[in-house]
Design a protein around this motif. Structure first.
Motif, PDB file in Angstrom:
ATOM      1  N   ALA A 208       9.990   0.495   6.640  1.00  0.00           N
ATOM      2  CA  ALA A 208      10.139  -0.855   6.086  1.00  0.00           C
ATOM      3  C   ALA A 208       8.809  -1.358   5.528  1.00  0.00           C
ATOM      4  CB  ALA A 208      10.654  -1.806   7.162  1.00  0.00           C
ATOM      5  N   LYS A 209       7.713  -1.014   6.212  1.00  0.00           N
ATOM      6  CA  LYS A 209       6.411  -1.457   5.731  1.00  0.00           C
ATOM      7  C   LYS A 209       6.132  -0.848   4.354  1.00  0.00           C
ATOM      8  CE  LYS A 209       4.570  -1.629  10.229  1.00  0.00           C
ATOM      9  NZ  LYS A 209       3.740  -0.908  11.180  1.00  0.00           N
ATOM     10  N   GLY A 210       6.454   0.449   4.242  1.00  0.00           N
ATOM     11  CA  GLY A 210       6.254   1.120   2.959  1.00  0.00           C
ATOM     12  C   GLY A 210       7.061   0.437   1.870  1.00  0.00           C
ATOM     13  N   ALA A 211       8.303   0.130   2.196  1.00  0.00           N
ATOM     14  CA  ALA A 211       9.174  -0.539   1.225  1.00  0.00           C
ATOM     15  C   ALA A 211       8.594  -1.904   0.847  1.00  0.00           C
ATOM     16  CB  ALA A 211      10.575  -0.695   1.813  1.00  0.00           C
ATOM     17  N   TYR A 212       8.002  -2.558   1.849  1.00  0.00           N
ATOM     18  CA  TYR A 212       7.418  -3.871   1.592  1.00  0.00           C
ATOM     19  C   TYR A 212       6.269  -3.779   0.588  1.00  0.00           C
ATOM     20  CZ  TYR A 212       4.815  -8.189   2.245  1.00  0.00           C
ATOM     21  OH  TYR A 212       4.145  -9.360   2.017  1.00  0.00           O
ATOM     22  N   TYR A 213       5.384  -2.780   0.809  1.00  0.00           N
ATOM     23  CA  TYR A 213       4.253  -2.632  -0.113  1.00  0.00           C
ATOM     24  C   TYR A 213       4.756  -2.409  -1.542  1.00  0.00           C
ATOM     25  CZ  TYR A 213       1.552  -1.869   4.171  1.00  0.00           C
ATOM     26  OH  TYR A 213       0.973  -1.990   5.399  1.00  0.00           O
ATOM     27  N   LEU A 214       5.767  -1.544  -1.649  1.00  0.00           N
ATOM     28  CA  LEU A 214       6.318  -1.254  -2.974  1.00  0.00           C
ATOM     29  C   LEU A 214       6.876  -2.516  -3.621  1.00  0.00           C
ATOM     30  CD1 LEU A 214       8.088   2.182  -2.534  1.00  0.00           C
ATOM     31  CD2 LEU A 214       6.559   1.541  -4.396  1.00  0.00           C
ATOM     32  N   ALA A 215       7.642  -3.266  -2.816  1.00  0.00           N
ATOM     33  CA  ALA A 215       8.254  -4.485  -3.343  1.00  0.00           C
ATOM     34  C   ALA A 215       7.181  -5.501  -3.727  1.00  0.00           C
ATOM     35  CB  ALA A 215       9.205  -5.077  -2.292  1.00  0.00           C
ATOM     36  N   TRP A 216       6.164  -5.579  -2.880  1.00  0.00           N
ATOM     37  CA  TRP A 216       5.090  -6.539  -3.145  1.00  0.00           C
ATOM     38  C   TRP A 216       4.383  -6.194  -4.455  1.00  0.00           C
ATOM     39  CZ3 TRP A 216      -0.009  -7.146  -4.168  1.00  0.00           C
ATOM     40  CH2 TRP A 216      -0.593  -8.387  -3.891  1.00  0.00           C
ATOM     41  N   LEU A 217       4.079  -4.900  -4.615  1.00  0.00           N
ATOM     42  CA  LEU A 217       3.404  -4.474  -5.842  1.00  0.00           C
ATOM     43  C   LEU A 217       4.266  -4.777  -7.070  1.00  0.00           C
ATOM     44  CD1 LEU A 217       1.940  -1.051  -4.596  1.00  0.00           C
ATOM     45  CD2 LEU A 217       0.613  -3.093  -5.193  1.00  0.00           C
ATOM     46  N   ALA A 218       5.583  -4.546  -6.929  1.00  0.00           N
ATOM     47  CA  ALA A 218       6.497  -4.813  -8.042  1.00  0.00           C
ATOM     48  C   ALA A 218       6.518  -6.313  -8.352  1.00  0.00           C
ATOM     49  CB  ALA A 218       7.894  -4.310  -7.701  1.00  0.00           C
ATOM     50  N   ALA A 219       6.586  -7.109  -7.291  1.00  0.00           N
ATOM     51  CA  ALA A 219       6.650  -8.552  -7.480  1.00  0.00           C
ATOM     52  C   ALA A 219       5.378  -9.075  -8.140  1.00  0.00           C
ATOM     53  CB  ALA A 219       6.873  -9.241  -6.131  1.00  0.00           C
ATOM     54  N   HIS A 220       4.282  -8.391  -7.911  1.00  0.00           N
ATOM     55  CA  HIS A 220       3.026  -8.837  -8.505  1.00  0.00           C
ATOM     56  C   HIS A 220       2.692  -8.082  -9.783  1.00  0.00           C
ATOM     57  CE1 HIS A 220       2.856 -10.637  -4.522  1.00  0.00           C
ATOM     58  NE2 HIS A 220       1.966 -11.494  -5.027  1.00  0.00           N
ATOM     59  N   ARG A 221       3.728  -7.470 -10.332  1.00  0.00           N
ATOM     60  CA  ARG A 221       3.635  -6.809 -11.637  1.00  0.00           C
ATOM     61  C   ARG A 221       2.522  -5.748 -11.684  1.00  0.00           C
ATOM     62  NH1 ARG A 221       7.289  -9.620 -14.030  1.00  0.00           N
ATOM     63  NH2 ARG A 221       7.388 -11.872 -13.865  1.00  0.00           N
ATOM     64  N   VAL A 222       2.342  -5.062 -10.573  1.00  0.00           N
ATOM     65  CA  VAL A 222       1.432  -3.909 -10.590  1.00  0.00           C
ATOM     66  C   VAL A 222       2.246  -2.709 -11.066  1.00  0.00           C
ATOM     67  CG1 VAL A 222       0.035  -2.331  -9.191  1.00  0.00           C
ATOM     68  CG2 VAL A 222       0.002  -4.795  -8.721  1.00  0.00           C
ATOM     69  N   PRO A 223       1.826  -2.082 -12.160  1.00  0.00           N
ATOM     70  CA  PRO A 223       2.594  -0.933 -12.651  1.00  0.00           C
ATOM     71  C   PRO A 223       2.541   0.220 -11.644  1.00  0.00           C
ATOM     72  CG  PRO A 223       0.915  -1.631 -14.252  1.00  0.00           C
ATOM     73  CD  PRO A 223       0.638  -2.361 -12.978  1.00  0.00           C
ATOM     74  N   VAL A 224       3.704   0.647 -11.204  1.00  0.00           N
ATOM     75  CA  VAL A 224       3.797   1.794 -10.293  1.00  0.00           C
ATOM     76  C   VAL A 224       4.607   2.862 -11.013  1.00  0.00           C
ATOM     77  CG1 VAL A 224       4.693   2.653  -8.105  1.00  0.00           C
ATOM     78  CG2 VAL A 224       3.650   0.367  -8.222  1.00  0.00           C
ATOM     79  N   ILE A 225       3.998   4.027 -11.196  1.00  0.00           N
ATOM     80  CA  ILE A 225       4.682   5.095 -11.922  1.00  0.00           C
ATOM     81  C   ILE A 225       4.891   6.277 -10.984  1.00  0.00           C
ATOM     82  CG2 ILE A 225       4.490   6.783 -13.801  1.00  0.00           C
ATOM     83  CD1 ILE A 225       2.745   3.566 -14.288  1.00  0.00           C
ATOM     84  N   HIS A 226       6.140   6.689 -10.868  1.00  0.00           N
ATOM     85  CA  HIS A 226       6.453   7.871 -10.056  1.00  0.00           C
ATOM     86  C   HIS A 226       6.474   9.098 -10.958  1.00  0.00           C
ATOM     87  CE1 HIS A 226       7.638   5.376  -6.591  1.00  0.00           C
ATOM     88  NE2 HIS A 226       8.041   4.520  -7.520  1.00  0.00           N
ATOM     89  N   GLY A 227       6.070  10.208 -10.398  1.00  0.00           N
ATOM     90  CA  GLY A 227       6.095  11.456 -11.158  1.00  0.00           C
ATOM     91  C   GLY A 227       5.054  11.490 -12.265  1.00  0.00           C
ATOM     92  N   ALA A 228       3.916  10.798 -12.033  1.00  0.00           N
ATOM     93  CA  ALA A 228       2.841  10.806 -13.035  1.00  0.00           C
ATOM     94  C   ALA A 228       1.911  11.975 -12.757  1.00  0.00           C
ATOM     95  CB  ALA A 228       2.057   9.492 -12.974  1.00  0.00           C
ATOM     96  N   ARG A 229       1.791  12.835 -13.740  1.00  0.00           N
ATOM     97  CA  ARG A 229       0.946  14.016 -13.560  1.00  0.00           C
ATOM     98  C   ARG A 229      -0.430  13.724 -14.136  1.00  0.00           C
ATOM     99  NH1 ARG A 229       2.124  19.790 -13.490  1.00  0.00           N
ATOM    100  NH2 ARG A 229       0.266  20.851 -14.207  1.00  0.00           N
ATOM    101  N   PRO A 230      -1.448  13.605 -13.270  1.00  0.00           N
ATOM    102  CA  PRO A 230      -2.772  13.260 -13.785  1.00  0.00           C
ATOM    103  C   PRO A 230      -3.374  14.419 -14.575  1.00  0.00           C
ATOM    104  CG  PRO A 230      -2.845  13.617 -11.420  1.00  0.00           C
ATOM    105  CD  PRO A 230      -1.418  13.744 -11.823  1.00  0.00           C
ATOM    106  N   LEU A 231      -4.055  14.086 -15.675  1.00  0.00           N
ATOM    107  CA  LEU A 231      -4.620  15.124 -16.551  1.00  0.00           C
ATOM    108  C   LEU A 231      -6.140  15.132 -16.538  1.00  0.00           C
ATOM    109  CD1 LEU A 231      -2.267  14.538 -19.623  1.00  0.00           C
ATOM    110  CD2 LEU A 231      -2.094  16.357 -17.920  1.00  0.00           C
ATOM    111  N   ALA A 232      -6.733  13.954 -16.604  1.00  0.00           N
ATOM    112  CA  ALA A 232      -8.194  13.887 -16.664  1.00  0.00           C
ATOM    113  C   ALA A 232      -8.637  12.447 -16.455  1.00  0.00           C
ATOM    114  CB  ALA A 232      -8.694  14.383 -18.018  1.00  0.00           C
ATOM    115  N   ILE A 233      -9.868  12.297 -16.043  1.00  0.00           N
ATOM    116  CA  ILE A 233     -10.478  10.974 -15.967  1.00  0.00           C
ATOM    117  C   ILE A 233     -11.663  10.981 -16.914  1.00  0.00           C
ATOM    118  CG2 ILE A 233     -11.555   9.232 -14.507  1.00  0.00           C
ATOM    119  CD1 ILE A 233     -10.158  10.624 -12.101  1.00  0.00           C
ATOM    120  N   GLU A 234     -11.649  10.019 -17.825  1.00  0.00           N
ATOM    121  CA  GLU A 234     -12.647  10.023 -18.886  1.00  0.00           C
ATOM    122  C   GLU A 234     -13.404   8.704 -18.810  1.00  0.00           C
ATOM    123  OE1 GLU A 234     -11.933  11.050 -23.528  1.00  0.00           O
ATOM    124  OE2 GLU A 234     -11.120   9.181 -22.777  1.00  0.00           O
ATOM    125  N   ASP A 235     -14.666   8.741 -19.153  1.00  0.00           N
ATOM    126  CA  ASP A 235     -15.434   7.501 -19.204  1.00  0.00           C
ATOM    127  C   ASP A 235     -15.676   7.192 -20.673  1.00  0.00           C
ATOM    128  OD1 ASP A 235     -17.343   5.479 -19.118  1.00  0.00           O
ATOM    129  OD2 ASP A 235     -18.126   6.199 -17.205  1.00  0.00           O
TER     130      ASP A 235
END
Lengths: 484, 396
Positions: A208-235
């Protein structure tokens, strides 16, 4: 209690949830254990206590877990005077009944033990990607420690990537602390989380706590992407740009001021290794864990393991495991231990293990990301070894044991002693060698010191003086030539 | 089947775990001119040199070639300070070292940056001068530096040194690369290198030998025993005894530091040596670690590590504030007189020994290999090994 048992020198390494509960159980039985911890205060990573000047209410520091954190801290407070506590002390080696210690001001020391409980915790699992070694890229654990211990955000516009429950927890904590989280890029697909639900039902409150964090992030319009394959970090000069591929295969990019990554946890097992404990491969965790019974007895009769350092099951399980290891010690030195309580702990741990199995399903270690990383990806930051160099060692020289690859390429030979790169490097070796799992490429052997230790001009003469002839015979008497 | 295919096949065999190397197939019967037991740098160099002379060679290594003392040693490529009986083979080895990049396909970080033996006192310095004079007939050129000259040349050294002896053509290399590559060079030259296979038993058969290894039978005319610290297991099968012991050098290494050490160091007498590798790490040794009599385990020793830290700060003050990131040791065969045995058995015709290098094998190895190959091929060698012969341990 028989007086001899009371004289047993029990030493606990780690004062997190497992170490504190182990100490408590031993003190309750009339023993006076030694507790060694690297931190300034007890609590471990999860219940880390900020320095005096940064104290904040437990509720602010530990969120939902504040009562548990407070209970561990209070248990520790109550033990003062009954335990011999060495904080800010690194146990850097372990051999034949003696721990080697280092303290920033007191220097080197030694701690003999009759029984040793290793509650050494866990750290982030890392998968390298181009750009991960630059300034401004942190682990999730580091991001959380900075917040907890120093009340400091590493960045105000962080990108979080990787997978695991910590990914969401840290994002939530950063957002609550005022950061504008640019994105949460979870490498695990949404379906995996659905598949994990039956196991996660073993601990409804945790789920339930995990679900809460997810819901909270969604409610605060934090983009959460599932299945995102990271490629590189660039500066790009102004920000850290995380390049990633979405579930449909499209290339995307997210900019922020810092990038924080992590893929679950790896057990800190070096001291157990140096103590001579046997290991077993855990296919689920894709890492080697110390062989142990339900109460934490290892293959060495005098060594016990507890907590995330034995098996990453989380803080609640660690508290139980610490108590169980202490009770196992008490049984083994013939002063009780209470088998019914041990049985109860085992049953409770089984539920937590089932939940953990769910987490491993939901947020599986994406081995293929490491195995398939591009040849020019830096795998070992300390010694600057690329995936291509590792693959060449496997291909050209027929190496298929991670220790041989280390010897050949220097991968894992540097400051971190493979604590950061080891698991990913093993995936690269396994894939190159055609092994289906990292079991087939062996286990990296630990070498002392488990973490870097400084030069000290006086340590040897002090040790020789305090040990009398023993140390002198051990070293000074056997000078070894002028080098090859 | 090309040589590369053979190697690939051997590797695949090892990988599949179906057999402990090629030799494990029960049906395998192998015949060769020479069987070399032990795939350290000495065995590999011997196999390589034998192949260059056209003899057929099987090299059997119970682990992975070059992974014991040959790869965990300090990595010094040093001639000065060798006992005089070792100098001819050391000189010969040094000539090969110059050419090794071509042989091995990589320089393996070999760099002749110079090696300085440090003198703590005037008496030490006089001893270094005496050694210079004794070594000169062997062609070894050494420069004696007094205290001020030493400080001018190496300002990063500790202050209280009486001087030193510089051997400009000495230096260092990465042993973890050199030794395994030597085994590969031997294989590429046509030696059959069988890894992951132990020689369980070897006996006299006619004029030659028959060895049993991993289920295979290996017949050879000559047998070379270069099994390092484990060489007695072979020697005993022929009733030969040697006063071979084992040593465990304790090594520590720092995190990478900016390049500052412009030579490799050793201390006259004993007890301290150091070098800075290209990556910047400083490798330090000089004190012994711990091992066990069954030669199956060894561990760095804390007192040794702390002693080395203390000595290192004394001789290299710039290390203050640096960290030690790793320590290790290995198992080295060693004789009481500090020199190896190199040469024919006095009892068994066709049996040759080359072991007990006591930490000198890395630099000497390539030279020993050529000398052994000559001994086997021609019955004599151009290199004076008279002071290293196994005969010196025969009962009077």
């Amino acid at each position: 209690m028989n007086p001899q048992a009371k004289e047993t020198r029990v030493v606990i390494v780690g004062a997190g949830p497992a170490g504190v509960r182990a100490a408590q159980a031993l003190v309750q039985a009339g023993l006076r254990p030694v507790v060694i911890d690297e931190g300034n205060a007890a609590g471990g990573q999860i219940y880390r206590q900020p320095p005096e000047a940064r104290r904040r209410p437990a509720r602010a520091l530990y969120g939902f877990e504040w009562k548990k954190a407070q209970a561990v801290h209070q248990a520790w407070q109550a033990l003062q005077g009954s335990v011999q506590a060495h904080t800010r002390t690194l146990a850097w080696n372990c051999y034949r009944g003696v721990l080697d210690l280092h303290h920033p001001e007191q220097g080197y020391g030694r701690q003999p033990y009759d029984r040793l409980i290793l509650a050494t915790g866990a750290m982030d699992r890392v998968i390298p990607l181009p750009g991960w070694d630059q300034a401004g890229v942190y682990t999730l654990g580091a991001a959380q420690i900075s917040l907890k211990a120093q009340a400091c955000l590493l960045g105000t516009r962080p990108v979080f990537l990787g997978t695991g429950p910590l990914l969401y927890l840290v994002a939530y904590q950063y957002a609550k602390a005022g950061a504008r989280v640019a994105a949460v890029l979870d490498a695990a697909p949404r379906q995996a989380k659905l598949a994990a639900l039956p196991d996660m039902a073993a601990r409804p409150a945790m789920a339930a706590k995990g679900a809460y964090y997810l819901a909270w992030l969604a409610a605060h319009r934090v983009p959460v992407i599932h299945g995102a394959r990271p490629l590189a970090i660039e500066d790009d000069g102004a920000s850290k740009v995380v390049h990633w591929r979405d579930g449909g295969g499209a290339r995307r990019a997210t900019g922020g001021d810092v990038a924080c990554l992590g893929y679950g946890l790896r057990a800190e097992t070096q001291l157990a290794d140096l103590a001579g404990c046997e290991f077993d491969y855990s296919p689920r965790e894709r890492q080697w864990l110390v062989r142990r019974d339900a109460a934490g007895r290892t293959s060495r009769p005098e060594v016990y393991v507890a907590g995330d350092g034995a098996e990453p099951l989380g803080a609640d399980a660690a508290e139980l495991a610490g108590e169980a290891a202490a009770r196992a010690v008490l049984q083994d030195i013939g002063v009780g231990g209470q088998q019914p309580r041990l049985d109860a702990i085992e049953a409770a741990t089984a539920r937590m293990r089932r939940f953990r199995r769910g987490l491993e399903t939901a947020f599986a270690w994406p081995a293929e990301l490491a195995a398939q990383c591009a040849d020019d990806t830096l795998v070992c930051r300390c010694e600057r070894v690329t995936a291509g160099e590792i693959r060449q060692a496997v291909r050209e020289f027929g190496l298929r044991d991670v220790n041989q690859v280390k010897s050949w390429t220097r991968c894992g030979m540097g400051r971190c002693q493979s604590r950061v790169c080891g698991l990913a490097a093993a995936e690269v070796v396994a894939a190159a060698a055609g092994e289906p799992s990292t079991e087939g490429v062996g286990r990296l052997r630990a070498q002392p010191p488990v973490k870097p230790v400084p030069f000290d001009a006086e340590a040897w003469s002090r040790m020789a003086a305090s040990n009398g002839e023993g140390a002198a015979r051990q070293a000074g008497g056997t000078a070894g030539g002028e080098g090859r | 089947m090309t040589q590369a295919d053979t190697m690939a096949r051997a590797v695949a065999d090892l990988a599949a775990g179906t057999a402990a190397g090629i030799a494990a197939r029960a049906s395998t019967r192998i015949a060769a001119d020479v069987l070399v037991v032990g795939g350290g740098i000495v065995g590999s160099a011997t196999a390589w040199a034998l192949r260059r002379r056209g003899l057929s060679v099987v090299l059997v290594e119970r682990g992975k070639a070059g992974m014991q003392a040959s790869s965990v040693n300090f990595g010094g490529v040093r001639q000065q300070g060798r006992k005089l009986p070792e100098l001819p083979v050391s000189r010969r080895a040094r000539r090969i070292w110059s050419d090794l990049a071509r042989v091995l396909g990589s320089d393996c970080e070999f760099a002749a940056i110079g090696h300085v033996r440090l003198a703590r006192s005037e008496a030490d310095l006089q001893a270094l001068q005496a050694y210079r004079d004794q070594a000169a007939p062997y062609g070894l050129e050494l420069d004696i530096l007094d205290g001020p000259a030493l400080r001018r040349r190496y300002p990063w050294l500790g202050r209280d040194l009486a001087g030193g002896s510089l051997c400009a053509e000495d230096g260092h290399a990465n042993p973890r690369l050199v030794s395994p590559r030597f085994a590969r060079a031997a294989a590429e030259a046509g030696a059959r290198v069988i890894e992951g296979t132990a020689v369980e038993r070897v006996e006299r058969a006619g004029d030659g030998f028959l060895a049993h290894a991993g289920g295979a039978a290996i017949a050879s005319r000559w047998l070379v025993n270069c099994a390092g610290a484990w060489s007695m297991a072979i020697a005993r099968q022929f009733g030969e005894t040697f006063p071979l012991g084992a040593i465990y050098p304790n090594m520590i290494v720092t995190e990478p530091l900016p390049a500052f050490m412009t030579c490799c160091l050793g201390l006259y007498g004993t007890g301290f040596y150091a070098r800075q590798v290209g990556r910047g790490s400083v490798v330090i040794g000089g004190v012994r670690a711990s091992g066990n009599d069954s030669l199956d385990s060894c561990r760095p020793n804390t007192a040794a590590t702390l002693k080395e830290m203390s000595d290192a700060l004394h001789f290299i003050p710039a290390l203050a504030g640096a960290n030690v990131i790793r320590s290790w040791t290995g198992i080295e065969g060693a004789f009481p007189d500090g020199m190896p045995v190199v040469g024919p058995s006095t009892r068994v015709p066709g049996l040759f020994h080359a072991f007990g290098f006591g930490g000198h094998g890395f630099q000497l190895g390539p030279g020993v290999g050529e000398a052994m190959a000559e001994l086997i091929d021609r019955g004599e060698t151009d290199t004076d090994i008279s002071g290293l012969l196994p005969a010196r341990f025969d009962a009077p």
